[in-house]
Structures are given as C-alpha cells and as structure tokens.
Design an enzyme around this catalytic site. Structure first.
Site, PDB file in Angstrom:
ATOM      1  N   ASP A 368      -3.524   0.815  -7.955  1.00 54.70           N
ATOM      2  CA  ASP A 368      -4.048   1.754  -8.818  1.00 54.70           C
ATOM      3  C   ASP A 368      -5.621   1.475  -8.919  1.00 54.70           C
ATOM      4  O   ASP A 368      -5.988   0.431  -9.301  1.00 54.70           O
ATOM      5  CB  ASP A 368      -3.323   1.989  -9.820  1.00 54.70           C
ATOM      6  CG  ASP A 368      -3.866   3.096 -11.026  1.00 54.70           C
ATOM      7  OD1 ASP A 368      -3.609   4.336 -10.314  1.00 54.70           O
ATOM      8  OD2 ASP A 368      -4.053   2.960 -12.110  1.00 54.70           O
ATOM      9  N   GLU A 405      -5.809   2.900  -3.965  1.00 55.17           N
ATOM     10  CA  GLU A 405      -6.054   4.409  -4.465  1.00 55.17           C
ATOM     11  C   GLU A 405      -7.787   4.772  -4.575  1.00 55.17           C
ATOM     12  O   GLU A 405      -8.310   4.108  -5.293  1.00 55.17           O
ATOM     13  CB  GLU A 405      -5.341   4.776  -5.818  1.00 55.17           C
ATOM     14  CG  GLU A 405      -5.905   6.170  -6.304  1.00 55.17           C
ATOM     15  CD  GLU A 405      -5.533   6.374  -7.684  1.00 55.17           C
ATOM     16  OE1 GLU A 405      -4.976   7.495  -8.154  1.00 55.17           O
ATOM     17  OE2 GLU A 405      -5.664   5.167  -8.505  1.00 55.17           O
ATOM     18  N   ASP A 480      -0.968  12.949  -9.004  1.00 56.07           N
ATOM     19  CA  ASP A 480      -2.346  13.262  -9.481  1.00 56.07           C
ATOM     20  C   ASP A 480      -2.988  14.522  -9.223  1.00 56.07           C
ATOM     21  O   ASP A 480      -4.039  14.549  -9.607  1.00 56.07           O
ATOM     22  CB  ASP A 480      -3.353  11.933  -9.091  1.00 56.07           C
ATOM     23  CG  ASP A 480      -3.099  10.616  -9.930  1.00 56.07           C
ATOM     24  OD1 ASP A 480      -2.602  10.877 -11.238  1.00 56.07           O
ATOM     25  OD2 ASP A 480      -3.339   9.626  -9.347  1.00 56.07           O
TER      26      ASP A 480
END
Length: 647
Positions: A368, A405, A480
């Site tokens: 992340d 990410e 997201d």
C-alpha cells in the site's frame, strides 16, 4: 507515393535472447521502396555509444510468424521488393547497471530512422525511450499466466456469523464513529474519511472466501488478491493494530493457513495487502485512545516514540505527529528506526517473511502507498526500502510477486530491482478510463481520441522492461475508485469492450469482485458493496461473458506473453495485435457512431480465425477475409477479439 519503412522489435524471448554476456537481438524490416541502406543497433555497454551492424537472417517473414533464430537458408538471396526481412545482431550486456539499453538506427540516402520502444524517430531519441532488458532482476514466471480477483473481505461472503462484528462492540477513533453491524446487502454509508463508512460491518470473512473457491474456479480465476486481513478496528483494515495476527472478525491464523492450503491445492495463488507506511493510531506502539504500556502517544519517553515522527516538544501545544495525508488515525512509521526495519522486513521473524513461510506460504505482497514510505517525514530514501522489501521477500520465496500501489506514474519503481509490477493506474486504468468513459482520475471530463490513447499506452510501456510490462497488475477499477460500470453510466456494452481489452493487453488482468455480475458502486465506500449472492445467475449473459473471456485469456499464449503491436489508432477506433509462437490475437474497438472497415496486410495465418465478442448480434457484419491480408468491418459501438486457429 513513397511508402515509409516499417520497423518492428517484439521484446519477447524470440526477439531478444540472453546468451552468457551478450544479447541476441532481432529486428523486422519492411522496406518496399528500398530506402534503407544500413541497419545498426546502438547500445551503451560501458556508458559509451557503440553501433553494431545487423545481419539479414530471414527473408519473407510474417509479423505473426515464430522467429527462427537459425534463419531460413536464404541469406543473401534475391529479395522480393515487398518482403518482410528479419535481421539479427549480438550486443554486449551492460555490467555496470542492471538494465541494458538499446535502440535501432537505420540509414537512408537522405537521413536516418531510429526505432525505440516508444516510436520511430528521424534523429537519436532520449535514452528513456530505448528498449530495456534487465539481466539481474525479473518478475516470477507464473505471473503472466494468472487471472487475479481482488476481494474486499468484509463484503465478499459471510461464512461464520458467530465471529462477525456486533453493533457497539468497541470504540472506533475514540468513540467518534459508532460501530454498526449491517445486514448483507444494505446500502453503505456516504463517502469521506470522516463518515461512518469505515465502521460499518457486513460480516464477510475468511470462511466465506473459502466457501466460494469453487465458484471462483468455475469463473476461471487463478489468483486472489485480498485487501488487508490483519487485526484492525476498521472494515477496510488499512489501519493495522497487529501485523502478525488475522483480524478475529475474519477468523484466526489457523483459518488463514487452511484457506491458503486450499487455494494452493487447487493450483491457485494468493497475494496479501501490506500496509507498512503507517499503522493505526490504536496500535499498541502508538496508543492514542488506549493507555497501552509505554505507548508513544501517551508517554513521551516511550521506547516506541521514535517508531513514528513526532514534531515539537513533548506535551507542548506544538507536539503533533506526522500522518498519512494528514489523516490523524494513520500515524506514519519512521523507517530510520532500526526496530521498525527489523519488525517489518529485516529480521527472520519480520512481517514480510512471516506470511511467506509455513504454514501460510503466500505467493506475493501488494504494498500500500509504497511510494510514500521512508525515513522521517515524507519518503526519504524510499528506493532503498522498496528494494529491501523485495530482497526480504525473495530471500524466502524467489518467486514471490512484489506489487506496489501507485495512483500515478510508477516508472522509477519498475526497472526490475524494486517492484515486479504495479497496480497499473497510470499505464492502463487512467488511459482506459479517459478513452472509454471520458473521465480522468479526479473524475473530471476529458476526451481523447484513439491516437492519443495509443500514445499514452505506448509511452507508459516504453519506460519499463518488457517482463515488468507483463507483470503489471491491470484493473478497470478497485476498492479506491468508483466501479467502472458506474463511470460508464451503466453501459454494459462498453464495460464488455473495456474488459476485452483488459484481457488482451500486456499485463496481468485483475477483476474487482462482483465485476462478473456487473456490481455497481460509486466512490469509496459505495464501491465496496456486498456481493449479491442471492441474485447470482451463472447463466446470465454478463457472467458467461466473463467466463468465456477468462478462458480465452488462459488458453492463448500470445495473450499472456506475446508481442504487442498497434495496427490502427484513429478517431474512436483502436486495433492491436498480440503474437507469440505462431499464434496471433487481434483486439479491435470502434467507439464511433459509424461502422469502420479494416484491412491489414500479411495476416494469412488468421485464416479460419475464431472470434470472441459480447456483441454477438453483430457477428454477421464482420466479413472476415484472411489470405494475404485480413479484412473485417466493425459496427459502431462494438468490440471484437480475433484469435488465430489453434494448430
């Protein structure tokens, strides 16, 4: 009218082969007007320019043919003026850097033509556009064969109601947000980090995922990507309080070991989400709302104080801490601290290594906001830590998949030595959204034609080595973003057309859970609706469409790892080909309001081609002809995927 020379270099192992300390590289040239007088390859083995002449090895080569490195015995023979010719040269590998850079230089009587991964140029182009081959670090071989499926665990399936969160069970954010247990399928809360969206629970868990593995295999899925499953007070789990234990409302470590074992026994893979840039403010190290022993927030002299970044004097009005994007319940970890390094990735018992080992044996990590991670405030020394994460994981499992990410361009992380691939927003999701939906990442209106679309895709591919292109995790949407079907205002035909590109384009496709049933959802958290198991119809048009599409991807080697070549990009029509080992597939999309006819030369191996489309009502309009050329007509608002006959 003069016809410009056509130059092509495919980048797959048939076009570039490592032999000890050299690379054998091949170039295809179609020069009907005989404009080119000499062919060279340019490289920089020691940072100094070197030109090496290419030798003709094969005459009358077809774009989709299997490359024959031994030639066809016709070297130096009289050439047909319209012939496609295959050239070859060997260049030294660069030893001072991991990537070997090269480009092609062709001389004409009046000038020169350069070919790079980005385009053809009339002068030497910048090094960033050159072809790149990493001789040291490569993604796992298994990645390019996969079809991933992303699961948001709380919303996928409930398997054990006894462990589900109960309304009012605990305090979240110091009691600022109420803990709410909802019935499966009820509407989610409104958007925003300050809403109750993160504290609403529907009861999805690991047992639910295990119960649906048969369903996922029937769909054709071969690999799972799970959003965070470690202990956390929120439903999204991006605020970790314990990295070494599964959240008790999802199950326990034994449940995950059982799930992972079942996944692997089925021949599938599993990737977990790693949230190492920040923890929860309720982590025992930090303890904003709870008086944990020696917690950093409550005790200025805490041994954990330096695990985070506090600014100002302790107990003063200016004393505060650095948090992810200013969200105060997500304090940023300080990787300058050696204990943080040991805990996260360096020690043998570290989090990165723990879940890669028995009894879990996960196959990869998705990191992340990895670009934000580093020392102190912001991302100081970021590349060092990303590389260290990679080395830590590969030390346990050399075939572990490392994904980062990045909502924007990730070129610097994708040169081979840091990440295998990224969640490919910049190089796939953003341009696809712009072309198909007319939206940018901020949901602002944007309109691009097929040529701009192709330029965007080409630019992003050209910046990274080919094997890393194949390891990109391509998605239309995720946890997201709003659901792609919502971005398209419910247009199922465009969803199908974009999905056909997802499964045809270089990179590894990943479906966000529920896409196969056209699950809708707006911005976070509405994009995290419950999977509608009660309404599931596996005979529906949309489900069978994805089932067939996934099967096609898994059965076609060219769609998994084949060369890429754009055939047409004009107005609202876009066509590209993938080919490998004598097999060819062609993807075509026409988003215009009128039908468009295409003719492509030298595609005789597409004779008896099989077509795939979600637009079967238009099949009578395609008029496939394939002899010395391939011709077909694509109706308005229609997409087509052609695959050469197996043989």
């Amino acid at each position: 009218m003069s016809s410009k020379p056509f130059l092509f270099h495919g980048q797959t192992k048939q076009w570039v082969t490592q032999q000890d300390d050299t690379l054998v590289i091949r170039l295809l040239c179609h020069d009907p007007e005989h404009l080119i007088t000499s062919h060279f390859i340019r490289c920089e083995p020691d940072n100094e320019d070197r030109l090496i002449a290419l030798e003709l090895i094969q005459n009358d080569f077809h774009l989709g043919d299997d490359v024959n490195s031994e030639g066809d015995g016709e070297r130096g023979s009289k050439l047909d003026g319209d012939s496609y010719r295959l050239y070859q040269a060997s260049i030294p590998i660069s030893t001072h850097i991991d990537n070997t850079y090269y480009a092609f230089k062709c001389l004409t009587e009046k000038g020169q033509i350069w070919l790079t991964a980005a385009a053809q140029f009339e002068r030497i182009p910048g090094r960033e556009t050159h072809f790149k081959f990493n001789t040291q670090d490569r993604p796992p071989e298994w990645i390019k064969e996969q079809v991933f499926y992303q699961i948001f665990p709380d919303r996928f399936c409930q398997g054990n109601a006894d462990i589900s969160v109960k309304t009012g069970e605990y305090l979240y954010r110091g009691g600022e947000n109420a803990i709410i247990a909802k019935q499966w399928g009820e509407p989610v809360a409104s958007a925003g980090h300050q809403s109750t969206g993160a504290s609403e629970f529907y009861g999805g868990d690991l047992q639910g995922i295990q119960n649906k593995l048969g369903y996922l295999q029937e769909l054709g899925i071969s690999a799972l990507y799970l959003n965070p499953i470690f202990t956390s007070p929120s439903n999204h789990k991006y605020d970790t309080t314990d990295y070494l234990n599964i959240d008790p409302h999802f199950g326990d470590n034994a449940d995950f070991a059982k799930l992972s074992d079942d996944i692997h026994r089925r021949g599938m893979k599993i990737m977990l989400d790693a949230v190492f840039n920040h923890t929860s403010c309720e982590h025992p190290w930090f303890g904003r709302y709870q008086h944990f022993k020696d917690s950093a927030y409550q005790h200025p002299d805490s041994p954990y104080r330096d695990y985070y970044v506090f600014l100002g004097e302790p107990n003063s009005k200016e004393d505060y801490y650095f948090a992810w994007k200013g969200v105060d319940n997500l304090p940023k970890l300080n990787f300058l601290n050696e204990q943080v390094q040991n805990y996260i990735y360096k020690a043998e018992s570290s989090v990165v290594k723990h879940w890669l080992k028995a009894p879990y044996h996960i196959d990869g990590w998705r990191f992340d906001v990895i670009h934000m991670l580093g020392e102190g405030t912001n991302a100081y020394n970021n590349a060092h830590y990303v590389r260290a994460f990679r080395e830590s994981a590969k030390a346990v499992n050399p075939e572990a998949y490392i994904v980062g990410e990045h909502f924007y361009e990730a070129t610097q992380w994708l040169q081979g030595d840091q990440e295998d691939g990224a969640m490919n927003y910049y190089g796939f999701a953003h341009p696809v959204r712009a072309f198909f939906a007319g939206l940018d990442i901020a949901y602002h209106r944007v309109e691009i034609d097929a040529q701009a679309f192709d330029n965007w895709l080409t630019e992003s591919r050209a910046k990274i080595p080919w094997l890393n292109q194949l390891a990109q995790l391509n998605q239309l949407d995720s946890h997201d973003t709003s659901r792609f079907i919502n971005q398209l205002n419910g247009d199922l035909n465009r969803l199908k057309a974009a999905s056909m590109m997802l499964f045809s384009y270089p990179g590894t496709p990943c479906l966000y859970y529920g896409t196969e049933v056209a699950l809708q959802g707006g911005n976070d958290p509405d994009n995290r609706r419950c999977f509608p198991w009660g309404d599931l119809d596996k005979n529906s048009d949309i489900f069978t469409f994805y089932q067939r599409l996934i099967n096609l991807r898994k059965s076609r080697i060219e769609l998994q790892q084949g060369c890429y070549h754009t055939l047409y990009a004009q107005d609202k029509s876009f066509v590209f080909a993938r080919f490998e080992q004598g097999k060819t597939s062609i993807y075509a999309i026409n988003l215009g309001q009128k039908s468009v006819s295409f003719t492509f030369e030298r595609f005789e191996l597409m004779t008896n081609a099989q077509y795939f489309s979600g637009f079967d009502n238009h099949s009578e309009d395609w008029h496939l002809e394939a002899q010395q050329q391939l011709s077909f007509t694509l109706p308005a608002e229609c997409a087509l995927l052609l695959a050469s006959e197996e043989g």
